[in-house]
Design a protein around this motif. Structure first.
Motif, short mmCIF file in Angstrom:
data_model
loop_
_atom_site.label_atom_id
_atom_site.label_comp_id
_atom_site.label_asym_id
_atom_site.label_seq_id
_atom_site.Cartn_x
_atom_site.Cartn_y
_atom_site.Cartn_z
N ALA A 47 39.13 43.75 47.37
CA ALA A 47 39.95 44.52 46.42
C ALA A 47 40.90 43.61 45.66
O ALA A 47 41.06 43.74 44.44
CB ALA A 47 40.72 45.61 47.16
N LYS A 48 41.52 42.67 46.35
CA LYS A 48 42.46 41.74 45.69
C LYS A 48 41.71 40.79 44.77
O LYS A 48 42.18 40.48 43.68
CB LYS A 48 43.28 40.97 46.73
CG LYS A 48 44.30 40.02 46.14
CD LYS A 48 45.20 40.65 45.10
CE LYS A 48 46.12 41.68 45.64
NZ LYS A 48 47.03 42.23 44.60
N GLU A 49 40.53 40.36 45.18
CA GLU A 49 39.72 39.51 44.31
C GLU A 49 39.43 40.23 42.99
O GLU A 49 39.56 39.66 41.91
CB GLU A 49 38.42 39.12 45.00
CG GLU A 49 37.50 38.28 44.14
CD GLU A 49 36.12 38.11 44.72
OE1 GLU A 49 35.38 37.28 44.17
OE2 GLU A 49 35.76 38.80 45.69
N ASP A 50 39.04 41.50 43.09
CA ASP A 50 38.77 42.30 41.89
C ASP A 50 40.01 42.44 41.01
O ASP A 50 39.94 42.30 39.79
CB ASP A 50 38.24 43.68 42.25
CG ASP A 50 36.85 43.64 42.87
OD1 ASP A 50 36.16 42.61 42.73
OD2 ASP A 50 36.47 44.64 43.52
N GLU A 51 41.16 42.70 41.64
CA GLU A 51 42.43 42.84 40.89
C GLU A 51 42.77 41.56 40.14
O GLU A 51 43.14 41.60 38.96
CB GLU A 51 43.58 43.19 41.83
CG GLU A 51 43.65 44.62 42.26
CD GLU A 51 44.85 44.84 43.17
OE1 GLU A 51 45.93 44.24 42.94
OE2 GLU A 51 44.69 45.62 44.12
N LEU A 52 42.68 40.43 40.83
CA LEU A 52 43.02 39.16 40.19
C LEU A 52 42.04 38.80 39.08
O LEU A 52 42.44 38.26 38.05
CB LEU A 52 43.08 38.04 41.24
CG LEU A 52 44.20 38.15 42.28
CD1 LEU A 52 44.04 37.09 43.35
CD2 LEU A 52 45.56 38.06 41.63
N ASN A 53 40.78 39.13 39.29
CA ASN A 53 39.78 38.83 38.27
C ASN A 53 39.94 39.68 37.01
O ASN A 53 39.41 39.32 35.96
CB ASN A 53 38.36 38.96 38.83
CG ASN A 53 37.88 37.66 39.42
OD1 ASN A 53 38.12 36.59 38.87
ND2 ASN A 53 37.20 37.74 40.54
N GLU A 54 40.70 40.76 37.08
CA GLU A 54 40.96 41.56 35.88
C GLU A 54 41.65 40.72 34.81
O GLU A 54 41.42 40.90 33.62
CB GLU A 54 41.79 42.79 36.22
CG GLU A 54 41.01 43.86 36.94
CD GLU A 54 41.86 45.07 37.27
OE1 GLU A 54 42.94 45.25 36.65
OE2 GLU A 54 41.46 45.83 38.16
N TRP A 55 42.52 39.79 35.22
CA TRP A 55 43.20 38.94 34.24
C TRP A 55 42.74 37.48 34.31
O TRP A 55 42.98 36.72 33.38
CB TRP A 55 44.72 39.02 34.38
CG TRP A 55 45.28 38.70 35.73
CD1 TRP A 55 45.62 39.58 36.71
CD2 TRP A 55 45.58 37.39 36.27
NE1 TRP A 55 46.09 38.92 37.81
CE2 TRP A 55 46.09 37.58 37.57
CE3 TRP A 55 45.45 36.11 35.77
CZ2 TRP A 55 46.48 36.52 38.37
CZ3 TRP A 55 45.84 35.03 36.56
CH2 TRP A 55 46.35 35.26 37.86
N ALA A 56 42.06 37.09 35.39
CA ALA A 56 41.72 35.67 35.56
C ALA A 56 40.26 35.35 35.24
O ALA A 56 39.93 34.19 35.01
CB ALA A 56 42.01 35.24 36.99
N GLU A 57 39.41 36.35 35.20
CA GLU A 57 37.98 36.11 35.05
C GLU A 57 37.67 35.33 33.77
O GLU A 57 38.16 35.64 32.70
CB GLU A 57 37.21 37.43 35.05
CG GLU A 57 35.72 37.23 35.22
CD GLU A 57 35.01 38.54 35.53
OE1 GLU A 57 33.92 38.46 36.09
OE2 GLU A 57 35.54 39.61 35.20
N GLY A 58 36.85 34.32 33.94
CA GLY A 58 36.47 33.48 32.80
C GLY A 58 37.41 32.31 32.57
O GLY A 58 37.05 31.31 31.98
#
Length: 105
Positions: A47-58
């Motif tokens: 869940a935290k990985e998904d949350e962080l990837n909302e702004w960090a992905e790419g």
């Protein structure tokens, strides 16, 4: 908190502790650092990985474990503790460690 150093942020639920933790995480990443973002359970890692990837992905590599080479290693408190004891995965070279939802000291 954005001035560096060690901090303990205590506040009631819904008062922005996680927002502050993510702001410091982003600041560290923007400066070229690496982060361990720790949560209390395996269920919360994804869940935290998904949350962080909302702004960090790419832009940043956020993934479970990842102590060796991820920009943000999302893991449990226990796995971090074990990695410290065994000195594995460059865990001692991290620039920031966030303990989110840490209720027992």
């Amino acid at each position: 908190m954005l001035d560096g150093g060690n901090h303990l942020l205590v506040a009631e639920t819904g008062n922005g502790k996680t927002l502050c933790a993510e702001a410091v995480t982003k600041q560290t990443l923007d400066a070229g650092g690496r982060v361990a973002y720790l949560v209390p359970s395996h269920q919360l890692v994804g869940a935290k990985e998904d949350e962080l990837n909302e702004w960090a992905e790419g832009e940043y590599d956020v993934r479970p474990g990842g102590y060796r080479d991820a920009d943000v290693a999302v893991a449990t408190f226990d796995s971090f503790y074990q990695a410290m004891l065994r000195d594995t995965g460059d865990v001692r070279a991290l620039d920031l460690v966030v303990l989110d939802d840490f209720h027992i000291i």
